[in-house]
Design an enzyme around this catalytic site. Structure first.
Site, PDB file in Angstrom:
ATOM      1  CB  CYS A 274      -0.970  -0.041   1.184  1.00  0.00           C
ATOM      2  SG  CYS A 274      -2.345   1.100   1.004  1.00  0.00           S
ATOM      3  CG  HIS A 402      -3.801  -3.690   2.950  1.00  0.00           C
ATOM      4  ND1 HIS A 402      -2.854  -3.231   3.839  1.00  0.00           N
ATOM      5  CD2 HIS A 402      -4.405  -2.594   2.441  1.00  0.00           C
ATOM      6  CE1 HIS A 402      -2.889  -1.909   3.872  1.00  0.00           C
ATOM      7  NE2 HIS A 402      -3.818  -1.496   3.025  1.00  0.00           N
ATOM      8  CD  GLU A 404      -1.353  -6.639   5.065  1.00  0.00           C
ATOM      9  OE1 GLU A 404      -1.625  -5.477   5.401  1.00  0.00           O
ATOM     10  OE2 GLU A 404      -0.721  -6.908   4.019  1.00  0.00           O
TER      11      GLU A 404
END
Length: 465
Positions: A274, A402, A404
């Site tokens: 990001c 993102h 994750e």
């Protein structure tokens, strides 16, 4: 409760069970409205659809080593006074519950001994599901909630056991420098750290995260607190890979750019997520394209080289509310030779979750590509730059989304997995083998693929006509 009906994966099927966590301590004034909501809710949905699990601490003072049941008895009594009866009492304790203690809790809290579940301290978090399985919690749920689930030994559990065994015997270490703004609060980066852990575990490495406050890398710190400055650079230079996660606000951005510059020049594996990707674009524009004032308009609205700009999704009026690009979006790969594409299993596209307001300026894209800074992933319209990759580098990747958020213990997120492979010197070998790990690293062949998705079908629900 409309949310509870939304499918948790992409099969469109309404979930069978909804887990609602009510945090806090019984009797706290903050949680009272929620406890009352639970009390009323149990009657609305009927007993066979509502199972109440009460988590309680069983302390064990060092002086006597005796497991104390009073806190559990008191909290259960208070809970009952508020109109809720626990179906399961989950005891957190440092050592396994002694039989006598279990029977005492059963007797004084009015539950069967099988309804007292012990979760003692274990070597890794991944052992907890195995602990619950051993104590028959799935059988209990099936009976208590009348779930029509066929129970048989599942491949997924075999894999999970292997993974938790592996986490106990890791010998080799790899270190990742996490260059962020709130590194004193590691909770701020909980999902990022978990994604790194999943990836490290998949290649049998123990993860060491070196937290670096990006402001400590800046020249101002060198002047004011030289020791702090040198310590931060020492941590960065001694790490095997660098991660710059997402974030908001201007503080520390120059320090992040310094870290990115170092990773690019030293050919250190780097992942920017990001804001981390946006700053990698700024760094390249300044130091390779020679645009010294290149910046994001988030930090310098007057810059002559706005390489990162606000691209409102639906709200061109300029108010901040509603301009964020949120949720799952599709990214199309623009190159077949891209490393990140190979890590995603040579997919044509990926669906990942976004949370940002600023994006790479598409009008300046060609300047970067001419110098080997490639935008290998874009959105469907080709307006938004989603993935960057630098040619002639061990691993230099930036993603606008993102990753994750979709990382799972047995199925690590590909961008993070690539970073750990590169940091441990295994990436080239992995790519040459057609993105396959050596048998030592994979989770058991007995357990089929490494994707949990296929395992879910192991649990058979009868079709609802």
């Amino acid at each position: 409760m409309g949310q509870a009906k939304v499918s948790v994966d992409d099969d469109g099927v309404e979930p069978e069970v909804c887990v609602i966590e009510l945090g806090g301590t019984v009797g706290d004034i903050e949680s009272m409205p929620f406890i009352e909501a639970f009390r009323q809710f149990q009657f609305k949905v009927r007993r066979e659809n509502f199972c109440n699990i009460h988590v309680s601490l069983v302390p064990q003072p060092n002086s006597t080593g005796e497991q104390k049941t009073k806190p559990t008895q008191n909290s259960v009594r208070e809970l009952r006074g508020l109109g809720l009866s626990p179906d399961l009492i989950v005891c957190r304790c440092s050592t396994p519950l002694e039989t006598a203690v279990k029977e005492k809790i059963s007797m004084f809290c009015h539950v069967e001994p099988e309804q007292v579940i012990c979760i003692h301290d274990v070597s890794s978090l991944y052992r907890v599901p195995l602990l619950l399985e051993d104590q028959g919690i799935v059988d209990y749920f099936c009976r208590r909630l009348h779930l029509p689930v066929e129970m048989r030994q599942r491949k997924m559990l075999t894999k999970w056991k292997e993974m938790s065994d592996r986490s106990d015997r890791l010998l080799e270490k790899t270190s990742i420098a996490l260059v962020g703004k709130y590194t004193k609060l590691s909770d701020s980066y909980a999902s990022v750290i978990k994604a790194l852990e999943h990836s490290a575990l998949a290649i049998s490495y123990k993860l060491e995260v070196k937290y670096i406050d990006s402001a400590d890398l800046e020249p101002a710190t060198q002047q004011e607190e030289p020791v702090k400055y040198h310590e931060a650079w020492q941590k960065l230079c001694s790490s095997d890979g660098v991660l710059v996660p997402g974030g908001f606000g201007v503080r520390g951005t120059e320090g992040k750019i310094q870290a990115i510059n170092w990773a690019r020049k030293q050919k250190k594996p780097f992942l920017g997520v990001c804001l981390g990707m946006q700053l990698a674009v700024c760094e390249f524009a300044r130091n390779v394209l020679g645009w010294k004032d290149a910046n994001s308009t988030e930090f310098d609205p007057e810059t002559k080289h706005p390489v990162v700009i606000e691209m409102p999704e639906h709200n061109p009026g300029g108010q901040k509310g509603g301009t964020m690009r949120l949720g799952k979006r599709r990214t199309m790969f623009k190159s077949t030779s891209s490393v990140i594409r190979k890590l995603y299993g040579d997919a044509e596209y990926v669906d990942e979750r976004h949370r940002h307001r600023f994006e790479v300026n598409p009008e300046l894209k060609h300047h970067f590509e001419e110098r080997g800074f490639r935008f290998v992933g874009e959105d469907l319209e080709g307006e938004r730059m989603e993935i960057i990759e630098l040619e002639d580098h061990s691993y230099f990747v930036g993603v606008q989304y993102h990753p994750e958020f979709t990382s799972r213990p047995i199925k690590p997120s590909p961008p993070y997995f690539g970073l750990l492979l590169a940091a441990s010197g295994k990436l080239q070998n992995y790519l040459q083998k057609g993105c396959r790990l050596s048998p030592r690293d994979t989770y058991s062949d007995r357990s089929g693929s490494s994707s949990p998705d296929s395992e879910i079908s192991e649990i058979k629900f009868p079709s609802v006509s």
